[in-house]
Write an enzyme that holds these catalytic residues in place. Structure first.
Site, mmCIF file in Angstrom:
data_model
loop_
_atom_site.group_PDB
_atom_site.id
_atom_site.type_symbol
_atom_site.label_atom_id
_atom_site.label_comp_id
_atom_site.label_asym_id
_atom_site.label_seq_id
_atom_site.Cartn_x
_atom_site.Cartn_y
_atom_site.Cartn_z
ATOM 1 N N GLU A 215 -48.608 -33.458 23.301
ATOM 2 C CA GLU A 215 -48.779 -32.280 23.983
ATOM 3 C C GLU A 215 -50.042 -32.596 24.578
ATOM 4 O OE1 GLU A 215 -47.027 -29.889 24.984
ATOM 5 O OE2 GLU A 215 -45.311 -30.383 23.527
ATOM 6 N N TYR B 204 -52.189 -22.930 25.613
ATOM 7 C CA TYR B 204 -50.564 -23.538 25.753
ATOM 8 C C TYR B 204 -50.599 -24.758 24.673
ATOM 9 C CZ TYR B 204 -47.384 -27.096 26.473
ATOM 10 O OH TYR B 204 -46.327 -28.065 26.412
ATOM 11 N N ASP C 279 -47.029 -22.765 30.530
ATOM 12 C CA ASP C 279 -47.560 -23.822 31.203
ATOM 13 C C ASP C 279 -46.847 -23.425 32.844
ATOM 14 O OD1 ASP C 279 -44.779 -24.221 31.142
ATOM 15 O OD2 ASP C 279 -45.095 -26.332 31.109
#
Length: 354
Positions: free
Chosen positions: A36, A119, A137
């Site tokens: 991520e 996020y 996102d």
DNA sequence: GAGTCGTGGGG
DNA sequence: TCCCCAAGACT
């Protein structure tokens, strides 16, 4: 019910079109976290090789936490947004030293970690721990804005909040992770920023943007980036087979990366108008320019850098102590290879060898 | 809220 | 060539 159509459609679509990516084969929070962070503002194609490198070199959070920061930055080299790498390292240390090596499962706790924002905290909570936390996102913003015909400015926080409220409603309690993956993948592969695949879209009958012919103008973003020009002149000072480099400091680009002796000017100046360091100007009879590069144009989001490299070789040995080199230190070519550097410098060095 | 932080690909 | 922007976060 429109929301049911959207959720079921996305899940079916995802099952059919999802890409086979390594971080989707694991529930290890560490690996999901790494993926991520790497994928922030970064396409899968660009980030995938870095994910492989990082997991290979640092299989656990303990390996990453005990690595030197310069090594982490060197591995990150070329991926950009280097604060991600610095925060990655900081975060690993915190997890090891304060959290017994375990990532928190709650979004609110994840949010406190460096480099983990709205996020990423939702992504880790959802994908690694199965929490019902909707990710918002760029993909989610685009897909929801189009499906619901949201024409408001996505530069404004209230618009994003509205989209987040819709995502919070849509996300099912059963396998919320699949929904998050599905809507992001749909945005990345199908509902793309330009020329989306509307002609064969599963939502062509319910998409508000399509029915109102607004697909090309949704989402709308008002903010325009202003670019400024900078002029870098790098002196590659060669003394006894070593070169002067320094680590770049705070509040500018490439923080933590190494560079040669930099003279930044307000315009494109020839060499004889550069304000040479005292160690060079005072000993001008002991060195000469052996290479003068073309002008490199390096593009960043907010800056355009015009850069020239001058290789300066000392023809006579002189006492190094008579030079004032500020924060610069001497490194051999082998050492330079291992230092983290910007793509700009790396590109010059690569072209020089050939 | 506004500005800043990289690099590469696509139209 | 130029502009957009991509699985955002930080100051």
């Amino acid at each position: 019910m429109k929301s049911d159509t959207i959720v079921n459609g996305l899940l079916i679509w995802y099952d059919k079109h999802k890409r086979d990516l390594p971080w989707r084969k694991t529930l290890d929070p560490y690996k999901i976290w790494i993926s991520e962070i790497i994928l922030q503002q970064t396409r899968v194609d660009q980030g995938l090789p870095y994910y492989t490198k990082f997991i290979d070199k640092y299989p656990t959070v303990h390996d990453l936490a005990s690595a030197p920061i310069d090594e982490v930055l060197r591995l990150w080299q070329g991926l950009g947004y280097y604060s991600r790498a610095r925060n990655l390292h900081r975060c690993a240390k915190i997890v090891v030293e304060n959290l017994d090596g375990n990532f928190p499962a709650e979004r609110s706790s994840l949010l406190k970690l460096p480099g983990v924002g709205p996020y990423t905290s939702a992504a880790i909570a959802s994908l690694a721990f199965g929490k019902r936390e909707a990710v918002v996102d760029g993909n989610v913003i685009r897909v929801i804005a189009r499906l619901y015909g949201i024409k408001e400015d996505i530069s404004e926080q209230k618009t994003i909040n509205g989209i987040r409220a819709i995502a919070d409603e849509l996300i099912p309690s059963k396998r919320p992770d699949l929904f998050n993956q599905a809507i992001m993948e749909f945005g990345a592969l199908f509902c793309t920023p330009n020329s989306p695949t509307c002609d064969s879209c599963i939502f062509m009958d319910i998409c508000d943007a399509r029915s109102s012919s607004m697909v090309a103008s949704i989402p709308f973003k008002s903010k325009k980036v202003k670019k400024r020009s900078r002029f870098f002149n790098y002196l590659i000072i060669n003394i006894q087979e070593k070169y002067y480099l320094r680590k770049r400091g705070e509040k500018d680009i490439w923080q933590g990366l190494f560079e040669f002796y930099l003279l930044e000017t307000q315009s494109d100046l020839p060499f004889d108008q550069l304000d040479l360091p005292i160690g060079l100007s005072r000993n001008s009879r002991f060195w000469k320019i052996t290479e003068e590069s073309k002008t490199y144009k390096h593009l960043l989001t907010h800056q355009t850098i015009f850069c020239k490299f001058y290789e300066i070789k000392f023809t006579q040995e002189i006492g190094l102590d008579m030079m004032n080199w500020e924060e610069y230190s001497l490194y051999s070519e082998e050492e330079i290879e291992l230092l983290p550097k910007s793509i700009l410098i790396d590109r010059y060095l690569g072209e020089k060898i050939i």
